[in-house]
Scaffold this active site. Structure first.
Site, short mmCIF file in Angstrom:
data_model
loop_
_atom_site.label_atom_id
_atom_site.label_comp_id
_atom_site.label_asym_id
_atom_site.label_seq_id
_atom_site.Cartn_x
_atom_site.Cartn_y
_atom_site.Cartn_z
N HIS A 156 0.85 -1.25 0.19
CA HIS A 156 0.15 0.03 -0.06
C HIS A 156 0.83 1.11 0.13
CE1 HIS A 156 -3.62 -2.52 1.20
NE2 HIS A 156 -2.34 -3.17 1.95
N LYS A 283 15.55 21.99 -11.67
CA LYS A 283 14.85 20.88 -11.60
C LYS A 283 16.03 19.55 -12.47
CE LYS A 283 11.54 19.58 -11.02
NZ LYS A 283 10.05 19.68 -11.89
N GLU A 290 9.56 8.18 -16.89
CA GLU A 290 7.92 8.75 -17.27
C GLU A 290 7.57 8.17 -18.42
OE1 GLU A 290 7.08 12.76 -15.08
OE2 GLU A 290 9.12 12.64 -15.79
#
Ligand code: ARG
Length: 460
Positions: A156, A283, A290
């Site tokens: 979970h 960044k 992705e």
């Protein structure tokens, strides 16, 4: 009307028809398979006396020339030629004259396209297997160095029990191993030649399907000519297998995205496999991971597209089936590039052991060990022990610390039957190495898993 099928037609094709009907813009991808199939077909026609030796040699050298023209980018693909099969035949006729016109004896474009497409799928099946084996071996190399590297195992997405990083990576190895085995099974199940099915009902010529089949590397000719031209299961099998690989890869990619965030910091992706932001100078983005995750959408889409195209199609060949190719080409090229990129990224990844260890100290992840310890040492039921440990966890939460940070006295206050040597079971290494059951996370069990996979890899 200069189409090979134009005999019964009085009017020229509409330009719109030509544009809509043509597959040449994408099925040119099949030129190698088409030329190979034609050569073997020509040999067979010569063996049974339909072509003379001179005609056969003429055809084969003509096909070699066509092949070279395509390789050298000299071949002109025209929409008027409809598809790769007719384009090659037309060019062959220009190059060698009338003997080219005999090549299509005892053959139809229906068995020709089924053959080309199947050969293509089988060769992509092999290419993908090789990449999967390289990926597994890359993961194994990392795993071998991290049998002692502790990370918080999760369910979970919550801290659950400590495991080694190797153990976690091996789970992916076993997933990819199933993908390899699935591709081997697909290959075997589909390795039957449709060539010689002709339009769909067989042919009156005395063709030798055994010859063409074995020359092309198949187990045997497919047993029913109608099935031979109508079957696209082999493409669906490959699309499904690719979907599984993409799904496995997307799960892994998702973890790489999470792990490379400041929240986790388990890994650092090398600069060569990361990107920056056009506005935020701080960044470093895991675009590769992705995209690996994102490719799953189109790959599942391609599987569903072909399943839907084939749904309710009557036998035998129908033009709908021309829609089979782009979906498959797209899935193949995307999974092949995905696997190459994943392997490249993994080879340069940095594993931040200390961060993993730090995070494993949060979340009371040895609570199950404590519960098991009480069962074994105090002789109480697991349910009762679960309850006692729950109280200890709640106490630690109230003190804003981990159960491993509580003193012996604090633990014993919760239940005076708890033995004094309780602290040992709260140790992360102790916990991990206690899971010695077959397939568990102990160093011993993980070494066995590595050995099993290494042997399997070597046998491939
Ligand atoms: N371009 C067609 C395809 O990709 C080749 C087979 C055509 N056969 C036919 N009878 N129209 O499916």
């Amino acid at each position: 009307m200069d189409k090979p099928w134009g005999g019964r037609f009085k009017e020229d094709s509409s330009k719109l028809l030509e544009e809509f009907n043509a597959s040449i813009n994408f099925d040119k991808e099949l030129y190698k398979e088409d030329i190979l199939g034609s050569k073997i077909h020509a040999e067979m026609l010569c063996n049974i006396g339909i072509l003379t030796l001179a005609e056969k040699n003429n055809i084969i050298s003509g096909l070699n020339k066509v092949y070279q023209e395509i390789e050298d980018n000299e071949f002109v693909f025209k929409i008027q030629d409809e598809d790769i099969h007719m384009a090659i035949e037309k060019r062959l006729t220009q190059l060698i004259g009338d003997s080219a016109k005999k090549l299509h004896t005892a053959r139809s474009r229906n068995d020709q396209v089924a053959l080309d497409f199947k050969l293509y799928c089988l060769s992509k099946n092999n290419e993908i297997k090789v990449l999967l084996l390289e990926l597994i071996s890359t993961l194994l190399d990392i795993a071998k160095n991290h049998t002692k590297t502790i990370m918080p195992g999760m369910t979970h997405l919550q801290h659950a029990q400590p495991v080694s990083f190797a153990f976690h990576l091996l789970a992916y190895c076993f997933m990819y191993r199933r993908d390899v085995e699935r591709l081997f099974d697909d290959y075997k199940r589909n390795n039957y030649s449709p060539l010689g099915s002709s339009a769909f009902a067989g042919t009156p010529y005395n063709i030798d399907r055994e010859y063409t089949s074995s020359k092309l590397g198949f187990i045997s000719p497919c047993y029913n000519a109608c099935d031979g031209v109508s079957d696209r299961d082999f493409a669906l099998d490959l699309l499904y297998s690719i979907s599984m690989i993409a799904m496995h890869t997307s799960r892994f990619a998702e973890e790489l995205v999470l792990w490379s965030s400041y929240e986790f910091r388990f890994i650092t992706i090398s600069d060569s496999f990361a990107t920056g932001s056009s506005i935020m100078p701080n960044k470093k983005n895991p675009d590769v991971a992705e995209l690996l995750r994102g490719k799953t959408g189109r790959i599942y889409g391609n599987l569903i597209a072909l399943l839907t195209t084939l749904k309710a199609l009557p036998l035998a060949y129908n033009k709908d089936m021309q829609e089979d190719k782009e979906a498959l080409f797209d899935s193949c090229s995307n999974i092949i590039l995905s696997l190459k990129v994943l392997i490249g990224m993994l080879k340069e990844i940095t594993i931040n052991k200390d961060e993993m260890f730090k995070k494993a100290q949060i979340g009371h992840i040895t609570a199950t060990d404590l519960a098991d310890f009480l069962v074994q040492k105090v002789g109480i039921s697991f349910r009762e022990s679960h309850h006692i440990v729950g109280k200890i966890v709640a106490y630690a939460e109230s003190k804003n610390c981990d159960i491993s940070e509580l003193s012996i006295d604090e633990i014993i206050t919760q239940d005076n039957r708890i033995p004094k040597d309780v602290k040992e079971v709260l140790d992360l290494y102790h916990s991990m190495n206690s899971r010695k059951s077959f397939g568990g996370t102990s160093e011993e069990s993980v070494r066995e898993q590595i050995e099993f996979l290494s042997k399997w890899l070597n046998a491939k």
